[in-house]
Motif scaffolding. Sequence first.
Motif, PDB file in Angstrom:
ATOM      1  N   PRO A 134       0.813  -1.220   0.000  1.00  0.00           N
ATOM      2  CA  PRO A 134       0.000   0.000   0.000  1.00  0.00           C
ATOM      3  C   PRO A 134       0.846   1.269   0.000  1.00  0.00           C
ATOM      4  O   PRO A 134       1.860   1.354   0.682  1.00  0.00           O
ATOM      5  N   LEU A 135       0.407   2.220  -0.801  1.00  0.00           N
ATOM      6  CA  LEU A 135       0.961   3.573  -0.849  1.00  0.00           C
ATOM      7  C   LEU A 135      -0.229   4.527  -0.795  1.00  0.00           C
ATOM      8  O   LEU A 135      -1.383   4.094  -0.797  1.00  0.00           O
ATOM      9  N   PHE A 136       0.051   5.815  -0.801  1.00  0.00           N
ATOM     10  CA  PHE A 136      -1.023   6.799  -0.809  1.00  0.00           C
ATOM     11  C   PHE A 136      -0.696   7.916  -1.779  1.00  0.00           C
ATOM     12  O   PHE A 136       0.456   8.304  -1.926  1.00  0.00           O
ATOM     13  N   SER A 137      -1.722   8.414  -2.447  1.00  0.00           N
ATOM     14  CA  SER A 137      -1.601   9.581  -3.309  1.00  0.00           C
ATOM     15  C   SER A 137      -2.181  10.767  -2.556  1.00  0.00           C
ATOM     16  O   SER A 137      -3.397  10.822  -2.305  1.00  0.00           O
ATOM     17  N   SER A 138      -1.315  11.696  -2.178  1.00  0.00           N
ATOM     18  CA  SER A 138      -1.783  12.894  -1.474  1.00  0.00           C
ATOM     19  C   SER A 138      -2.634  13.758  -2.391  1.00  0.00           C
ATOM     20  O   SER A 138      -3.627  14.350  -1.952  1.00  0.00           O
ATOM     21  N   VAL A 139      -2.265  13.837  -3.654  1.00  0.00           N
ATOM     22  CA  VAL A 139      -3.002  14.665  -4.605  1.00  0.00           C
ATOM     23  C   VAL A 139      -4.422  14.146  -4.773  1.00  0.00           C
ATOM     24  O   VAL A 139      -5.387  14.911  -4.750  1.00  0.00           O
ATOM     25  N   GLN A 140      -4.569  12.823  -4.919  1.00  0.00           N
ATOM     26  CA  GLN A 140      -5.892  12.240  -5.101  1.00  0.00           C
ATOM     27  C   GLN A 140      -6.560  11.870  -3.781  1.00  0.00           C
ATOM     28  O   GLN A 140      -7.723  11.489  -3.759  1.00  0.00           O
ATOM     29  N   MET A 141      -5.802  11.953  -2.693  1.00  0.00           N
ATOM     30  CA  MET A 141      -6.290  11.625  -1.345  1.00  0.00           C
ATOM     31  C   MET A 141      -6.908  10.226  -1.305  1.00  0.00           C
ATOM     32  O   MET A 141      -7.981  10.018  -0.757  1.00  0.00           O
ATOM     33  N   LYS A 142      -6.192   9.284  -1.922  1.00  0.00           N
ATOM     34  CA  LYS A 142      -6.631   7.896  -1.961  1.00  0.00           C
ATOM     35  C   LYS A 142      -5.437   6.970  -1.823  1.00  0.00           C
ATOM     36  O   LYS A 142      -4.294   7.370  -2.049  1.00  0.00           O
ATOM     37  N   GLN A 143      -5.758   5.742  -1.519  1.00  0.00           N
ATOM     38  CA  GLN A 143      -4.726   4.721  -1.496  1.00  0.00           C
ATOM     39  C   GLN A 143      -4.309   4.377  -2.919  1.00  0.00           C
ATOM     40  O   GLN A 143      -5.097   4.469  -3.859  1.00  0.00           O
ATOM     41  N   LEU A 144      -3.076   3.972  -3.058  1.00  0.00           N
ATOM     42  CA  LEU A 144      -2.486   3.552  -4.321  1.00  0.00           C
ATOM     43  C   LEU A 144      -1.706   2.283  -4.003  1.00  0.00           C
ATOM     44  O   LEU A 144      -1.115   2.173  -2.930  1.00  0.00           O
ATOM     45  N   TRP A 145      -1.719   1.298  -4.872  1.00  0.00           N
ATOM     46  CA  TRP A 145      -0.992   0.047  -4.619  1.00  0.00           C
ATOM     47  C   TRP A 145       0.249  -0.028  -5.494  1.00  0.00           C
ATOM     48  O   TRP A 145       0.190   0.263  -6.685  1.00  0.00           O
ATOM     49  N   LEU A 146       1.354  -0.415  -4.879  1.00  0.00           N
ATOM     50  CA  LEU A 146       2.596  -0.670  -5.594  1.00  0.00           C
ATOM     51  C   LEU A 146       2.645  -2.144  -5.957  1.00  0.00           C
ATOM     52  O   LEU A 146       2.669  -3.002  -5.068  1.00  0.00           O
ATOM     53  N   LEU A 147       2.598  -2.439  -7.242  1.00  0.00           N
ATOM     54  CA  LEU A 147       2.772  -3.805  -7.709  1.00  0.00           C
ATOM     55  C   LEU A 147       4.289  -4.029  -7.698  1.00  0.00           C
ATOM     56  O   LEU A 147       4.989  -3.683  -8.628  1.00  0.00           O
ATOM     57  N   ASN A 148       4.769  -4.569  -6.591  1.00  0.00           N
ATOM     58  CA  ASN A 148       6.202  -4.660  -6.369  1.00  0.00           C
ATOM     59  C   ASN A 148       6.819  -5.928  -6.950  1.00  0.00           C
ATOM     60  O   ASN A 148       7.941  -5.904  -7.427  1.00  0.00           O
ATOM     61  N   ASP A 149       6.094  -7.020  -6.880  1.00  0.00           N
ATOM     62  CA  ASP A 149       6.655  -8.308  -7.286  1.00  0.00           C
ATOM     63  C   ASP A 149       5.648  -9.074  -8.144  1.00  0.00           C
ATOM     64  O   ASP A 149       4.494  -9.216  -7.761  1.00  0.00           O
ATOM     65  N   LEU A 150       6.111  -9.555  -9.271  1.00  0.00           N
ATOM     66  CA  LEU A 150       5.310 -10.418 -10.145  1.00  0.00           C
ATOM     67  C   LEU A 150       6.248 -11.476 -10.675  1.00  0.00           C
ATOM     68  O   LEU A 150       7.288 -11.159 -11.264  1.00  0.00           O
ATOM     69  N   TYR A 151       5.890 -12.744 -10.448  1.00  0.00           N
ATOM     70  CA  TYR A 151       6.782 -13.823 -10.869  1.00  0.00           C
ATOM     71  C   TYR A 151       5.959 -15.047 -11.225  1.00  0.00           C
ATOM     72  O   TYR A 151       5.011 -15.408 -10.529  1.00  0.00           O
ATOM     73  N   VAL A 152       6.369 -15.688 -12.313  1.00  0.00           N
ATOM     74  CA  VAL A 152       5.766 -16.939 -12.744  1.00  0.00           C
ATOM     75  C   VAL A 152       6.901 -17.939 -12.960  1.00  0.00           C
ATOM     76  O   VAL A 152       7.916 -17.604 -13.588  1.00  0.00           O
ATOM     77  N   ASP A 153       6.731 -19.129 -12.427  1.00  0.00           N
ATOM     78  CA  ASP A 153       7.725 -20.189 -12.601  1.00  0.00           C
ATOM     79  C   ASP A 153       8.028 -20.370 -14.085  1.00  0.00           C
ATOM     80  O   ASP A 153       7.120 -20.321 -14.919  1.00  0.00           O
ATOM     81  N   SER A 154       9.298 -20.567 -14.404  1.00  0.00           N
ATOM     82  CA  SER A 154       9.722 -20.630 -15.809  1.00  0.00           C
ATOM     83  C   SER A 154       8.989 -21.703 -16.615  1.00  0.00           C
ATOM     84  O   SER A 154       8.786 -21.548 -17.822  1.00  0.00           O
ATOM     85  N   SER A 155       8.552 -22.770 -15.954  1.00  0.00           N
ATOM     86  CA  SER A 155       7.847 -23.838 -16.674  1.00  0.00           C
ATOM     87  C   SER A 155       6.405 -23.469 -17.029  1.00  0.00           C
ATOM     88  O   SER A 155       5.741 -24.213 -17.750  1.00  0.00           O
ATOM     89  N   HIS A 156       5.933 -22.321 -16.544  1.00  0.00           N
ATOM     90  CA  HIS A 156       4.545 -21.904 -16.817  1.00  0.00           C
ATOM     91  C   HIS A 156       4.455 -20.527 -17.469  1.00  0.00           C
ATOM     92  O   HIS A 156       3.378 -19.932 -17.501  1.00  0.00           O
ATOM     93  N   ARG A 157       5.553 -20.050 -17.986  1.00  0.00           N
ATOM     94  CA  ARG A 157       5.515 -18.757 -18.671  1.00  0.00           C
ATOM     95  C   ARG A 157       4.890 -18.913 -20.047  1.00  0.00           C
ATOM     96  O   ARG A 157       4.855 -19.990 -20.609  1.00  0.00           O
ATOM     97  N   ARG A 158       4.385 -17.807 -20.548  1.00  0.00           N
ATOM     98  CA  ARG A 158       3.719 -17.769 -21.864  1.00  0.00           C
ATOM     99  C   ARG A 158       2.408 -18.554 -21.877  1.00  0.00           C
ATOM    100  O   ARG A 158       1.954 -18.992 -22.919  1.00  0.00           O
TER     101      ARG A 158
END
Length: 147
Positions: free
Chosen positions: A67-91
């Motif tokens: 979780p992050l926050f946008s002061s300008v929009q006065m709302k929560q913002l989410w940081l998509l920090n990690d995305l990973y798929v096992d190499s045998s299931h890519r594509r």
Amino acid sequence: MTEIFEATAFDLEQLAGLFDQYRMFYKQVSDLPAATGFVKERMKKKDAAIYIAAEDDKVIGFVQLYPLFSSVQMKQLWLLNDLYVDSSHRREGVARQLIAAAKEHAKNTGSCGLMLETGRDNKEGNALYPTEGFQLTENNFYIFSVK
């Protein structure tokens, strides 16, 4: 068939193994005990949202949001920090399914959107994110706005 759902303590062992692989993808030394501790702490403190992709009771991918926050929009913002798929299931569309879960989480929490940053050399990510509605900013951040 791939299922996407929010990770629980039941998924910790498999998730931590994938998290360790993710870190190694980014040139970090394998440290499964530390990876397990880190993921367990995120779950315990509930300071991250983690969704996993599973097939036949095996975790094959994950996305982790902070979780992050946008002061300008006065709302929560989410940081998509990690995305990973096992190499045998890519594509196979697993990353797209995990991104869809992240977008749904952003909408369900009333946030103003998702933000992520990736390296210029991440060819797969840089090809994928724009097709999923993310817009590249001048600072090399991708932003997806919830509407």
